[in-house]
Write a protein that holds these residues in place. Structure first.
Motif, mmCIF file in Angstrom:
data_model
loop_
_atom_site.group_PDB
_atom_site.id
_atom_site.type_symbol
_atom_site.label_atom_id
_atom_site.label_comp_id
_atom_site.label_asym_id
_atom_site.label_seq_id
_atom_site.Cartn_x
_atom_site.Cartn_y
_atom_site.Cartn_z
ATOM 1 N N GLN A 131 -60.711 113.610 8.587
ATOM 2 C CA GLN A 131 -59.685 114.520 9.091
ATOM 3 C C GLN A 131 -59.651 114.490 10.616
ATOM 4 O OE1 GLN A 131 -59.242 118.538 7.201
ATOM 5 N NE2 GLN A 131 -60.971 117.908 5.971
ATOM 6 N N TYR A 134 -58.237 111.080 11.960
ATOM 7 C CA TYR A 134 -56.789 110.969 11.802
ATOM 8 C C TYR A 134 -56.048 111.842 12.806
ATOM 9 C CZ TYR A 134 -57.302 108.448 7.367
ATOM 10 O OH TYR A 134 -57.595 107.514 6.414
ATOM 11 N N VAL A 135 -56.507 113.082 12.961
ATOM 12 C CA VAL A 135 -55.834 113.997 13.889
ATOM 13 C C VAL A 135 -55.965 113.502 15.326
ATOM 14 C CG1 VAL A 135 -55.875 116.330 14.868
ATOM 15 C CG2 VAL A 135 -56.078 116.010 12.396
ATOM 16 N N TRP A 138 -53.674 110.434 15.898
ATOM 17 C CA TRP A 138 -52.264 110.823 16.007
ATOM 18 C C TRP A 138 -52.022 111.609 17.289
ATOM 19 C CZ3 TRP A 138 -47.827 110.133 12.928
ATOM 20 C CH2 TRP A 138 -48.019 109.309 11.819
ATOM 21 N N SER A 139 -53.027 112.348 17.738
ATOM 22 C CA SER A 139 -52.870 113.118 18.968
ATOM 23 C C SER A 139 -52.826 112.221 20.191
ATOM 24 C CB SER A 139 -54.024 114.122 19.113
ATOM 25 O OG SER A 139 -54.007 115.060 18.049
ATOM 26 N N PRO A 145 -47.182 114.833 17.158
ATOM 27 C CA PRO A 145 -47.666 114.079 15.991
ATOM 28 C C PRO A 145 -49.061 114.512 15.554
ATOM 29 C CG PRO A 145 -46.627 112.606 17.556
ATOM 30 C CD PRO A 145 -46.728 113.931 18.239
ATOM 31 N N LYS A 149 -49.990 115.897 11.858
ATOM 32 C CA LYS A 149 -51.053 115.315 11.035
ATOM 33 C C LYS A 149 -52.054 116.391 10.642
ATOM 34 C CE LYS A 149 -51.505 111.818 9.836
ATOM 35 N NZ LYS A 149 -51.239 111.161 8.528
ATOM 36 N N SER A 152 -50.563 118.130 7.832
ATOM 37 C CA SER A 152 -50.515 117.265 6.642
ATOM 38 C C SER A 152 -51.842 117.305 5.888
ATOM 39 C CB SER A 152 -50.201 115.820 7.049
ATOM 40 O OG SER A 152 -48.885 115.691 7.519
ATOM 41 N N LEU A 153 -52.935 117.446 6.631
ATOM 42 C CA LEU A 153 -54.273 117.432 6.035
ATOM 43 C C LEU A 153 -54.822 118.840 5.813
ATOM 44 C CD1 LEU A 153 -55.792 114.568 8.245
ATOM 45 C CD2 LEU A 153 -54.729 114.371 5.992
ATOM 46 N N GLU A 176 -51.628 115.188 1.970
ATOM 47 C CA GLU A 176 -50.379 114.747 2.597
ATOM 48 C C GLU A 176 -49.225 114.827 1.609
ATOM 49 O OE1 GLU A 176 -51.835 111.568 5.996
ATOM 50 O OE2 GLU A 176 -51.679 110.878 3.920
ATOM 51 N N LYS A 183 -44.924 121.493 5.667
ATOM 52 C CA LYS A 183 -45.696 121.670 6.911
ATOM 53 C C LYS A 183 -45.132 122.809 7.761
ATOM 54 C CE LYS A 183 -45.406 117.232 7.970
ATOM 55 N NZ LYS A 183 -45.134 116.588 6.686
#
Length: 275
Positions: A131, A134-135, A138-139, A145, A149, A152-153, A176, A183
């Protein structure tokens, strides 16, 4: 699916008789985080007790900024900080699991905080680490974004609780899938609680700006005026921390309970059930 207003109302009902324990769990997590962070600072030489000071009882700004850390200290600090983040993240995951148990009629307890450590610890750490990765990735693109994300998680920990044998990557994919088109609903639900934190922010920003504008000529002011400014700033910061702390114990149990209800509503839409 229930409206956000109905979700908040339902969450309050479930919290009846559990609110005290919800606050205690937050306090235990806060204490654990403070203790572990203190240990990290001590082991890496960042503690004021370990600073090389030139006879001062407390370090001054020059001694703090002149300190240099070896590559080993820096690496150790990063590694220990990651370990602490995973430990606290696991406790927070267990806290979220407690709210799902609460929906099934099981009272909240401090034991929920250690449940993620009791079995499949490697999977727990894997879910948390993925987690975060991914965050963060995307950050790196942009803040928005990264936030998308994150939402999404948002159900990953709940899904893991209900499906402990599911693969780590599948848990995140399932979150997701569940959050597709939802969201903004969850963001609005969170915002309805988090907006309360804007009150102390606005209050202390307003007071701070007004107070310091009165002493705009501090560059040529005497030492008493400068001391007053410093004390005022420290006082405002301490008051801000105190109010944020109080609001956290008021808001967070309700927000987390609402998230658990939100998850149960998502499962209903998917014709599934908790547990």
């Amino acid at each position: 699916m229930l409206t956000n207003k109905e979700i908040r109302s339902t969450a309050r009902e479930y919290l009846r008789g559990n609110y005290k324990m919800a606050v205690i769990n937050l306090i235990l997590i806060t204490i654990a985080n403070s203790v572990l962070q203190s240990v990290v600072r001590t082991l890496t030489g960042e503690s004021a007790l370990n600073m090389r000071m030139t006879g001062e009882t407390l370090p001054n700004w020059d001694s703090v900024f002149s300190m240099q850390y070896s590559p080993f200290q820096t690496t150790l600090n990063v590694v220990l900080s990651i370990i602490v983040a995973l430990i606290i993240g696991s406790m927070q995951m267990g806290n979220e699991w407690g709210y799902l148990d609460m929906l099934d009629g099981t009272p909240l307890s401090a034991g929920h905080l250690v449940k993620p450590f009791e079995n499949q610890l490697s999977k727990t750490l894997g879910v948390l680490a993925l987690q975060a990765v991914y965050v963060i990735l995307w950050s790196v693109l942009l803040v928005i974004p990264g936030i998308m994300k994150l939402y999404s998680l948002a159900l990953s920990n709940f899904i893991y609780f209900d499906n402990p044998d599911m693969k780590t990557t599948d848990i995140l994919r399932q979150s997701e899938a569940f959050m597709r088109g939802k969201k903004m609903r969850l963001f609005q639900l969170d915002l309805s609680y988090l907006v309360v934190y804007l009150i102390p922010v606005a209050l202390f920003l307003g007071i701070g700006v007004s107070a310091f504008s009165m002493y705009a000529g501090a560059a040529n002011a005497d030492s008493d005026a400068l001391l007053y400014q410093a004390l005022l700033l420290v006082g405002l910061m301490l008051a801000a921390f105190a109010i944020f702390g109080i609001l956290t114990f008021i808001v967070e149990p309700r927000r987390k309970a609402a998230r658990a209800v939100f998850y149960s509503e998502v499962l209903k839409e998917e014709n599934l059930s908790i547990g």
